[in-house]
Scaffold this motif. Structure first.
Motif, PDB file in Angstrom:
ATOM      1  N   THR A 114      23.074  24.431 -14.266  1.00  0.00           N
ATOM      2  CA  THR A 114      22.489  23.334 -15.045  1.00  0.00           C
ATOM      3  C   THR A 114      22.801  23.507 -16.526  1.00  0.00           C
ATOM      4  OG1 THR A 114      20.717  23.029 -13.429  1.00  0.00           O
ATOM      5  CG2 THR A 114      20.333  22.159 -15.650  1.00  0.00           C
ATOM      6  N   LYS A 115      22.561  24.697 -17.045  1.00  0.00           N
ATOM      7  CA  LYS A 115      22.808  24.982 -18.463  1.00  0.00           C
ATOM      8  C   LYS A 115      24.287  24.778 -18.808  1.00  0.00           C
ATOM      9  CE  LYS A 115      22.262  28.618 -21.909  1.00  0.00           C
ATOM     10  NZ  LYS A 115      21.833  29.994 -22.154  1.00  0.00           N
ATOM     11  N   ASP A 144      27.906  17.979 -20.966  1.00  0.00           N
ATOM     12  CA  ASP A 144      27.472  16.581 -20.861  1.00  0.00           C
ATOM     13  C   ASP A 144      25.950  16.581 -20.739  1.00  0.00           C
ATOM     14  OD1 ASP A 144      26.846  13.959 -20.288  1.00  0.00           O
ATOM     15  OD2 ASP A 144      28.071  13.834 -18.481  1.00  0.00           O
ATOM     16  N   ALA A 145      25.272  16.372 -21.863  1.00  0.00           N
ATOM     17  CA  ALA A 145      23.807  16.425 -21.898  1.00  0.00           C
ATOM     18  C   ALA A 145      23.165  15.382 -20.982  1.00  0.00           C
ATOM     19  CB  ALA A 145      23.307  16.248 -23.327  1.00  0.00           C
ATOM     20  N   GLN A 146      23.894  14.325 -20.657  1.00  0.00           N
ATOM     21  CA  GLN A 146      23.357  13.262 -19.803  1.00  0.00           C
ATOM     22  C   GLN A 146      23.657  13.477 -18.318  1.00  0.00           C
ATOM     23  OE1 GLN A 146      21.366  11.043 -21.322  1.00  0.00           O
ATOM     24  NE2 GLN A 146      21.837  12.248 -23.141  1.00  0.00           N
ATOM     25  N   ALA A 147      24.303  14.560 -17.982  1.00  0.00           N
ATOM     26  CA  ALA A 147      24.672  14.821 -16.584  1.00  0.00           C
ATOM     27  C   ALA A 147      23.426  14.888 -15.697  1.00  0.00           C
ATOM     28  CB  ALA A 147      25.458  16.114 -16.476  1.00  0.00           C
ATOM     29  N   GLN A 148      23.515  14.264 -14.547  1.00  0.00           N
ATOM     30  CA  GLN A 148      22.449  14.294 -13.551  1.00  0.00           C
ATOM     31  C   GLN A 148      22.922  15.172 -12.398  1.00  0.00           C
ATOM     32  OE1 GLN A 148      19.369  12.676 -13.943  1.00  0.00           O
ATOM     33  NE2 GLN A 148      20.209  12.445 -16.003  1.00  0.00           N
ATOM     34  N   LEU A 149      22.146  16.203 -12.077  1.00  0.00           N
ATOM     35  CA  LEU A 149      22.546  17.165 -11.059  1.00  0.00           C
ATOM     36  C   LEU A 149      21.584  17.110  -9.882  1.00  0.00           C
ATOM     37  CD1 LEU A 149      23.108  20.169 -13.497  1.00  0.00           C
ATOM     38  CD2 LEU A 149      24.722  18.383 -12.874  1.00  0.00           C
ATOM     39  N   GLN A 204      25.215  20.866 -18.493  1.00  0.00           N
ATOM     40  CA  GLN A 204      24.552  20.024 -19.486  1.00  0.00           C
ATOM     41  C   GLN A 204      24.971  20.381 -20.909  1.00  0.00           C
ATOM     42  OE1 GLN A 204      20.385  19.840 -18.311  1.00  0.00           O
ATOM     43  NE2 GLN A 204      20.849  18.039 -17.086  1.00  0.00           N
ATOM     44  N   SER A 223      28.232  12.340 -13.942  1.00  0.00           N
ATOM     45  CA  SER A 223      28.611  12.765 -15.283  1.00  0.00           C
ATOM     46  C   SER A 223      29.784  11.940 -15.797  1.00  0.00           C
ATOM     47  CB  SER A 223      29.009  14.250 -15.243  1.00  0.00           C
ATOM     48  OG  SER A 223      29.550  14.669 -16.475  1.00  0.00           O
ATOM     49  N   VAL A 275      27.053  15.678  -8.750  1.00  0.00           N
ATOM     50  CA  VAL A 275      26.970  15.525 -10.205  1.00  0.00           C
ATOM     51  C   VAL A 275      27.320  14.102 -10.606  1.00  0.00           C
ATOM     52  CG1 VAL A 275      27.762  16.385 -12.427  1.00  0.00           C
ATOM     53  CG2 VAL A 275      27.758  17.914 -10.448  1.00  0.00           C
TER      54      VAL A 275
END
Length: 64
Positions: free
Chosen positions: A19-20, A26-31, A23, A44, A42
Motif C-alpha cells: 500500500t505504501k 499514485d496517492a489516488q490508487a485504490q487497492l 500510494q 490507478s 489496483v
C-alpha cells in the motif's frame, strides 16, 4: 483494473508495504487485497507495467 497474483504476500505487513509503495507513486490508487488468494487488484492512473515494476522493487514480484 489490473489484477496481480502475489505469491510472496502473506501478512498484514506485506499489505502495508505494498500500500505504501503504490500510494507513494499514485496517492489516488485504490487497492483491493485478497490475502488468502494472494491477489491484488489496483485502480490507478499508472500502467500495469509501472505497477508491476513497483511491486517487484518492493519485494513482491507478480507471478503473472
Amino acid at each position: 483494473m489490473p489484477t496481480f497474483s502475489l505469491p510472496d504476500m502473506s501478512c498484514g505487513h506485506c499489505v502495508a508495504t505494498i500500500t505504501k509503495t503504490l500510494q507513494a507513486l499514485d496517492a489516488q490508487a485504490q487497492l483491493q487485497f485478497d490475502r488468502e488468494a494472494r491477489t491484488l487488484a489496483v485502480e490507478s492512473a499508472l500502467s500495469r507495467e509501472q505497477l508491476a515494476a513497483a511491486l517487484s522493487e518492493a519485494g513482491y514480484p507478480p507471478a503473472d
